[in-house]
Design a protein around this motif. Structure first.
Motif, PDB file in Angstrom:
ATOM      1  N   LYS A  93       0.839  -1.192   0.000  1.00  0.00           N
ATOM      2  CA  LYS A  93       0.000   0.000   0.000  1.00  0.00           C
ATOM      3  C   LYS A  93       0.873   1.240   0.000  1.00  0.00           C
ATOM      4  N   THR A  96       0.673   5.887  -0.718  1.00  0.00           N
ATOM      5  CA  THR A  96      -0.053   7.104  -1.065  1.00  0.00           C
ATOM      6  C   THR A  96       0.931   8.098  -1.668  1.00  0.00           C
ATOM      7  N   ALA A 133       4.023   1.160  -3.968  1.00  0.00           N
ATOM      8  CA  ALA A 133       3.317   0.042  -3.344  1.00  0.00           C
ATOM      9  C   ALA A 133       3.917  -1.300  -3.728  1.00  0.00           C
ATOM     10  N   GLU A 154      -4.456  -6.067  -3.024  1.00  0.00           N
ATOM     11  CA  GLU A 154      -5.142  -6.913  -2.041  1.00  0.00           C
ATOM     12  C   GLU A 154      -5.265  -8.333  -2.576  1.00  0.00           C
ATOM     13  N   THR A 166      -4.232   6.962  -3.163  1.00  0.00           N
ATOM     14  CA  THR A 166      -3.820   5.821  -2.354  1.00  0.00           C
ATOM     15  C   THR A 166      -4.148   4.541  -3.111  1.00  0.00           C
ATOM     16  N   SER A 205       2.205   7.146   5.520  1.00  0.00           N
ATOM     17  CA  SER A 205       1.017   6.275   5.587  1.00  0.00           C
ATOM     18  C   SER A 205      -0.135   6.941   6.342  1.00  0.00           C
ATOM     19  N   ALA A 228      -2.918   8.487   4.106  1.00  0.00           N
ATOM     20  CA  ALA A 228      -3.660   7.630   3.164  1.00  0.00           C
ATOM     21  C   ALA A 228      -5.139   7.979   3.149  1.00  0.00           C
ATOM     22  N   GLU A 231      -3.719   0.113  -2.931  1.00  0.00           N
ATOM     23  CA  GLU A 231      -3.340  -1.067  -2.148  1.00  0.00           C
ATOM     24  C   GLU A 231      -3.631  -2.315  -2.964  1.00  0.00           C
TER      25      GLU A 231
END
Length: 323
Positions: A2, A4, A119, A48, A44, A318, A321, A46
């Motif tokens: 993750k 930003t 990321a 997953e 941001t 972080s 974010a 991420e």
């Protein structure tokens, strides 16, 4: 996985027009721009592993259609570079109006590229990251490297990337943004650029324009730099207006701002206008003349905002974010 990131939008000074390769967004010719701060996009992302699909949100709204395709192209390129297949959650917010000619796609894809690379822990320089952002928007490549930047044309990622141009004008420049809300369709204008009978004329002079602009920036010559930018705006408009669709983006308030700028210049004020694809106007001036220029632009009946030169895209802590 993750990260930003944030990036500032750009004002085109010598603008690119048309793409020789729409898939990789390789422009026909070089371009130079300057980033406008404090306006910015924050993104941001991420990755997953347990998610079932990608999610893309901009300003709280789910993205679909062509907008989603353009984001997916950038995300898929990063997934390929990082050798991963995980779905991504992608959220982005702008703090300035979009789709009115103030470069939202440039800051949007620059912030996206910077966040995606961070990321996935890819070890890339800013010029290398600019090639990732370029897949979403050619102007975004210049927003990655920031300040005054030059995107070189080319047929591959080694050649077609952005570099920053050092100049003393970074401290002197102030930009008054004249907001003239009118939706624009930049991608369609680029797609048909080469069909204009003015396009070959633009191509014939653009390389000299680039050389002149780089020289003016290196010398810190305010008047020469922004006179070139003003003339390039008119050249861009001529090409756009003479394409098959006959795009005319300017509105009456656009012309009113042009006239106000020219009147100020006749009175000895260092000031020049510039427009990208859209009706809104960038008014370039110096710190000393800012108050007088902003007042004259506001008198045209438009909302204004004031920018300084913005730096390169950057990764945020972080704690900043969006999710």
């Amino acid at each position: 996985m993750k990260a930003t990131a944030t990036a500032h939008p750009i004002q085109g000074l010598v603008k690119y027009h048309g793409m020789r390769d729409e898939e990789l967004r390789l422009p026909y010719h070089d371009s130079i721009s300057v980033c406008t701060a404090p306006s910015h996009t924050k993104t941001t992302v991420e990755f997953e592993p347990d998610a079932s699909e990608d999610v893309f949100l901009i300003d709280g709204e789910e993205v679909d259609g062509r907008g989603r395709e353009r984001i997916e192209k950038v995300v898929d390129h990063v997934r390929e570079l990082a050798d991963i297949e995980h779905p991504v959650r992608f959220e982005s917010e702008n703090d300035f109006p979009t789709n009115i000619g103030f470069g939202s796609s440039s800051s949007g894809f620059a912030a996206a590229a910077r966040a995606l690379v961070a990321a996935t822990d890819l070890d890339m320089t800013l010029p290398e990251i600019s090639t990732v952002a370029r897949r979403g928007s050619s102007s975004a490549a210049r927003a990655v490297t920031g300040a005054f930047s030059h995107l070189h044309t080319g047929l591959n990622d080694h050649d077609c990337r952005s570099e920053r141009i050092e100049t003393d004008l970074e401290d002197e420049l102030r930009i008054v943004g004249a907001e003239v809300p009118a939706y624009k369709e930049t991608e369609e204008a680029h797609r048909e650029a080469a069909d204009s009978h003015m396009f070959e004329a633009r191509m014939a002079h653009i390389h000299g324009q680039i050389a002149e602009m780089r020289d003016a920036l290196r010398a810190g010559d305010f008047d020469r730099t922004f006179e070139l930018a003003e003339h390039d705006s008119l050249s861009l408009a001529a090409t756009t207006m003479t394409g098959p669709a006959g795009w005319v983006y300017w509105q009456p308030r656009t012309i009113e701002v042009f006239n106000a700028v020219r009147q100020l210049r006749e009175e000895g004020v260092p000031v020049y206008f510039s427009v990208d694809t859209g009706a809104s106007v960038y008014v370039n001036t110096t710190a000393d003349a800012l108050d007088r220029v902003e007042g004259a632009v506001a008198d045209c009946g438009v909302d204004t905002r004031v920018w300084e030169v913005g730096g390169p895209s950057k990764v945020l802590d972080s704690s900043e974010a969006l999710f």
